[in-house]
Design a protein around this motif. Structure first.
Motif, mmCIF file in Angstrom:
data_model
loop_
_atom_site.group_PDB
_atom_site.id
_atom_site.type_symbol
_atom_site.label_atom_id
_atom_site.label_comp_id
_atom_site.label_asym_id
_atom_site.label_seq_id
_atom_site.Cartn_x
_atom_site.Cartn_y
_atom_site.Cartn_z
ATOM 1 N N ARG A 165 -68.549 -11.712 -3.363
ATOM 2 C CA ARG A 165 -68.861 -10.902 -4.542
ATOM 3 C C ARG A 165 -67.636 -10.748 -5.445
ATOM 4 N NH1 ARG A 165 -71.646 -5.463 -4.557
ATOM 5 N NH2 ARG A 165 -70.110 -4.812 -2.992
ATOM 6 N N ILE A 166 -67.895 -10.758 -6.744
ATOM 7 C CA ILE A 166 -66.858 -10.495 -7.735
ATOM 8 C C ILE A 166 -67.308 -9.296 -8.556
ATOM 9 C CG2 ILE A 166 -65.524 -11.400 -9.673
ATOM 10 C CD1 ILE A 166 -66.225 -14.212 -8.721
ATOM 11 N N LEU A 167 -66.501 -8.250 -8.578
ATOM 12 C CA LEU A 167 -66.785 -7.086 -9.402
ATOM 13 C C LEU A 167 -65.994 -7.239 -10.694
ATOM 14 C CD1 LEU A 167 -66.617 -4.186 -6.765
ATOM 15 C CD2 LEU A 167 -68.440 -5.836 -7.218
ATOM 16 N N VAL A 168 -66.688 -7.230 -11.804
ATOM 17 C CA VAL A 168 -66.054 -7.554 -13.080
ATOM 18 C C VAL A 168 -66.603 -6.651 -14.176
ATOM 19 C CG1 VAL A 168 -67.733 -9.404 -13.441
ATOM 20 C CG2 VAL A 168 -65.569 -9.451 -14.696
ATOM 21 N N SER A 169 -65.738 -6.239 -15.080
ATOM 22 C CA SER A 169 -66.203 -5.365 -16.158
ATOM 23 C C SER A 169 -67.166 -6.122 -17.074
ATOM 24 C CB SER A 169 -65.015 -4.820 -16.966
ATOM 25 O OG SER A 169 -64.677 -5.681 -18.024
ATOM 26 N N ASP A 180 -66.453 -4.875 1.899
ATOM 27 C CA ASP A 180 -66.233 -5.991 2.822
ATOM 28 C C ASP A 180 -66.651 -7.334 2.244
ATOM 29 O OD1 ASP A 180 -65.313 -4.142 4.624
ATOM 30 O OD2 ASP A 180 -67.212 -3.995 5.734
ATOM 31 N N SER A 181 -67.564 -7.325 1.291
ATOM 32 C CA SER A 181 -68.056 -8.576 0.724
ATOM 33 C C SER A 181 -67.415 -8.906 -0.629
ATOM 34 C CB SER A 181 -69.577 -8.512 0.549
ATOM 35 O OG SER A 181 -69.930 -7.471 -0.358
ATOM 36 N N VAL A 182 -66.433 -8.118 -1.047
ATOM 37 C CA VAL A 182 -65.814 -8.312 -2.356
ATOM 38 C C VAL A 182 -64.601 -9.231 -2.248
ATOM 39 C CG1 VAL A 182 -64.698 -7.192 -4.317
ATOM 40 C CG2 VAL A 182 -66.630 -6.082 -3.182
ATOM 41 N N ALA A 183 -64.633 -10.310 -3.013
ATOM 42 C CA ALA A 183 -63.499 -11.238 -3.038
ATOM 43 C C ALA A 183 -62.407 -10.726 -3.962
ATOM 44 C CB ALA A 183 -63.960 -12.621 -3.477
ATOM 45 N N LEU A 184 -62.796 -10.233 -5.118
ATOM 46 C CA LEU A 184 -61.819 -9.707 -6.077
ATOM 47 C C LEU A 184 -62.501 -8.835 -7.110
ATOM 48 C CD1 LEU A 184 -60.979 -12.029 -9.021
ATOM 49 C CD2 LEU A 184 -62.517 -12.860 -7.240
ATOM 50 N N ILE A 185 -61.673 -8.096 -7.828
ATOM 51 C CA ILE A 185 -62.101 -7.314 -8.992
ATOM 52 C C ILE A 185 -61.341 -7.853 -10.191
ATOM 53 C CG2 ILE A 185 -62.134 -5.027 -10.064
ATOM 54 C CD1 ILE A 185 -62.123 -3.875 -7.165
ATOM 55 N N SER A 186 -62.023 -7.984 -11.329
ATOM 56 C CA SER A 186 -61.350 -8.404 -12.559
ATOM 57 C C SER A 186 -61.710 -7.451 -13.685
ATOM 58 C CB SER A 186 -61.728 -9.839 -12.935
ATOM 59 O OG SER A 186 -60.972 -10.277 -14.053
ATOM 60 N N VAL A 216 -58.180 0.554 -24.113
ATOM 61 C CA VAL A 216 -57.269 0.318 -23.001
ATOM 62 C C VAL A 216 -57.948 0.807 -21.720
ATOM 63 C CG1 VAL A 216 -54.998 0.836 -22.016
ATOM 64 C CG2 VAL A 216 -55.263 0.560 -24.505
ATOM 65 N N GLU A 217 -58.054 -0.080 -20.753
ATOM 66 C CA GLU A 217 -58.788 0.233 -19.525
ATOM 67 C C GLU A 217 -57.898 0.949 -18.498
ATOM 68 O OE1 GLU A 217 -61.894 -0.050 -19.311
ATOM 69 O OE2 GLU A 217 -62.388 -1.405 -20.954
ATOM 70 N N PRO A 218 -58.502 1.709 -17.575
ATOM 71 C CA PRO A 218 -57.741 2.471 -16.565
ATOM 72 C C PRO A 218 -57.266 1.586 -15.411
ATOM 73 C CG PRO A 218 -60.081 2.850 -16.262
ATOM 74 C CD PRO A 218 -59.958 1.984 -17.489
ATOM 75 N N ILE A 219 -56.346 0.682 -15.709
ATOM 76 C CA ILE A 219 -55.906 -0.295 -14.713
ATOM 77 C C ILE A 219 -55.292 0.378 -13.490
ATOM 78 C CG2 ILE A 219 -54.314 -2.217 -14.273
ATOM 79 C CD1 ILE A 219 -56.763 -2.958 -15.927
ATOM 80 N N ALA A 220 -54.475 1.386 -13.682
ATOM 81 C CA ALA A 220 -53.828 2.050 -12.541
ATOM 82 C C ALA A 220 -54.863 2.622 -11.584
ATOM 83 C CB ALA A 220 -52.898 3.159 -13.044
ATOM 84 N N GLU A 221 -55.897 3.244 -12.127
ATOM 85 C CA GLU A 221 -56.936 3.833 -11.271
ATOM 86 C C GLU A 221 -57.754 2.755 -10.568
ATOM 87 O OE1 GLU A 221 -56.214 4.648 -14.299
ATOM 88 O OE2 GLU A 221 -56.083 6.826 -14.547
ATOM 89 N N ILE A 222 -58.030 1.672 -11.281
ATOM 90 C CA ILE A 222 -58.793 0.565 -10.684
ATOM 91 C C ILE A 222 -58.008 -0.044 -9.525
ATOM 92 C CG2 ILE A 222 -59.691 -1.768 -11.104
ATOM 93 C CD1 ILE A 222 -60.208 -0.834 -14.027
ATOM 94 N N GLY A 259 -58.066 -2.956 0.259
ATOM 95 C CA GLY A 259 -57.411 -4.248 0.442
ATOM 96 C C GLY A 259 -57.964 -5.351 -0.446
ATOM 97 N N ILE A 260 -58.446 -4.996 -1.648
ATOM 98 C CA ILE A 260 -59.055 -5.974 -2.553
ATOM 99 C C ILE A 260 -58.088 -6.296 -3.688
ATOM 100 C CG2 ILE A 260 -60.967 -6.405 -4.152
ATOM 101 C CD1 ILE A 260 -62.625 -4.417 -2.486
ATOM 102 N N PRO A 261 -57.826 -7.574 -3.943
ATOM 103 C CA PRO A 261 -56.932 -7.936 -5.053
ATOM 104 C C PRO A 261 -57.613 -7.734 -6.404
ATOM 105 C CG PRO A 261 -57.842 -9.915 -4.063
ATOM 106 C CD PRO A 261 -58.307 -8.764 -3.204
ATOM 107 N N VAL A 262 -56.817 -7.381 -7.407
ATOM 108 C CA VAL A 262 -57.331 -7.164 -8.758
ATOM 109 C C VAL A 262 -56.630 -8.115 -9.723
ATOM 110 C CG1 VAL A 262 -57.677 -5.524 -10.650
ATOM 111 C CG2 VAL A 262 -57.790 -4.733 -8.277
ATOM 112 N N HIS A 263 -57.422 -8.788 -10.527
ATOM 113 C CA HIS A 263 -56.908 -9.613 -11.623
ATOM 114 C C HIS A 263 -57.179 -8.894 -12.929
ATOM 115 C CE1 HIS A 263 -57.984 -12.347 -14.997
ATOM 116 N NE2 HIS A 263 -56.810 -12.865 -14.719
#
Length: 408
Positions: free
Chosen positions: A93-97, A145-151, A162-168, A176-180
């Protein structure tokens, strides 16, 4: 001379970047070659890498040069997805805005179609700000558990939010999910610090900050494993093959150094011009609606150079062309395919209907903008808007009549 109000699309090359480009491009040498010319080219690249790293708050080894923001987005999103799924096949899964630039949006959709990814498009509020509660709900109760990354982009290219990057990042890090983040619009406009952000990967581009078109970078954490998108000579930590554009990289570095050395003062100056544009539009066209965060209410919530409005009863394309005829160069900020105007997916995600979204116009300022530009814009807007509104109404009537004729 035309008044250029489309810096969000590309900004004119700075004097320092142009000087670096013309100086280095006159030299020969592949930075991967071992002879003298090659070593000189390599030294130029590595010095530029250090300069860009300092400007973006990164370690030099974290700077992966690319051909621009689009390639950096592709490398960041695809590379993270493939590496995370390879380590754990359940991570698909990819969680993306829902307001991403096409470089991220289309990449995610390609992964859905060809690589079995499952995309979840996270909602935003009426200003275009990511809904953190929705993100948290998706990660809770084992969903992470099924999330590969968030972008999520650092700042939106259309409405300037301007998005809330620090909170994300803080939320993702607890699972333990990487964020791009696509920081192409943010870098050089507001304070962007890769190391402090906690991001796994971040995309930046040269031509948005006064550098040349055709060069950018993916900032990639040293501990992050990334699967390459293209293969060849193994340059750039083995994740981005291809002969490096030494001259473009040198110019990119010159622009990055210049824009970040005077960032606070220049951002304040540009924000003042933006506020003058916003005030003028509100006075001259009272029914126009500012889209994105109102800087009077939350100054840090909007890019300093972005003023985006919708004009009721007015086609954005008509207004663009009429302003262009008057010497004012702006943008609708929306996609146009095969000559057919389409409403912005960003505005639709913010809750606007299609008719309202079609009246969009983005005015974006940058390092060459001056008070005289705002004055010229103020003079041109009333007539251009009046004519565009009349043309929009006529087009609407024409389409109704055409449909009525077909019905008969």
């Amino acid at each position: 001379m035309p008044v250029y109000l489309d810096h969000a699309a590309t900004t004119p090359i700075s004097a320092s970047a142009l000087a670096a480009l013309t100086t280095v491009i006159a030299r020969s040498g592949n930075p991967s070659s071992l002879h003298g010319a090659g070593r000189r080219a390599r030294a130029t690249v590595e010095q530029a890498r250090e300069t860009i790293a300092a400007a973006a708050g990164a370690h030099p080894t974290e700077v992966i040069f690319t051909s621009g923001g689009t390639e950096a987005d592709n490398l960041g999103v695809k590379g993270l997805f493939w590496s995370r799924r390879a380590a754990e096949p359940a991570r698909n899964r990819i969680l993306v805005s829902s307001v991403e630039h096409a470089a991220v949006q289309d990449t995610v959709e390609w992964l859905e179609k060809h690589e079995g990814a499952q995309a979840l498009w996270l909602p935003v509020d009426a200003d275009g700000t990511l809904d953190l509660a929705a993100l948290e709900a998706e990660l809770a109760d084992g969903g992470a558990d099924s999330v590969a990354l968030i972008s999520c982009m650092w700042a939106n290219n259309e409405v300037g939010t301007v998005e809330p990057i620090a909170e994300i990042v803080a939320l993702a890090d607890s699972y333990g999910i990487p964020v791009h983040s696509d920081a192409v619009q943010a870098f050089g406009s507001i304070d962007v610090h890769f190391r402090d952000s906690g991001l796994a990967a971040m995309s930046i581009s040269g031509h948005k900050i006064g550098g040349p078109v055709g060069v950018g970078a993916l900032l990639l954490g040293r501990a992050i494993t990334l699967t390459p998108v293209q293969h060849g000579g193994g340059q750039e930590r083995g994740v981005r093959s291809g002969t490096l554009d030494t001259a473009g990289i040198a110019a990119f570095a010159a622009a990055a150094q210049e824009v970040t050395q005077n960032l606070a003062a220049e951002s304040q100056r540009i924000a003042g011009l933006r506020d003058a544009v916003i005030a003028a539009v509100r006075e001259l066209v009272p029914d126009a609606v500012l889209r994105g965060v109102d800087p009077a209410q939350r100054p840090a919530g909007r890019l300093p150079g972005n003023a985006h409005f919708t004009f009721p009863g007015c086609e954005g394309d008509s207004l663009l062309f009429l302003l262009d005829m008057a010497g004012i160069e702006s943008s609708t900020g929306s996609a146009c395919t095969a000559g057919v105007p389409r409403p912005s997916h960003v505005l639709l995600a913010m809750g606007l209907d299609e008719d309202t979204a079609r009246g969009a116009q983005r005015f974006s300022l940058g390092h060459t903008s001056a008070p005289e530009d705002v004055e010229a814009f103020v003079k041109a807007l009333p007539n251009a808007h009046a004519r565009a509104k009349t043309a929009g109404m006529a087009a609407h009537v024409s389409s109704i009549e055409t449909a009525s004729t077909r019905d008969r």
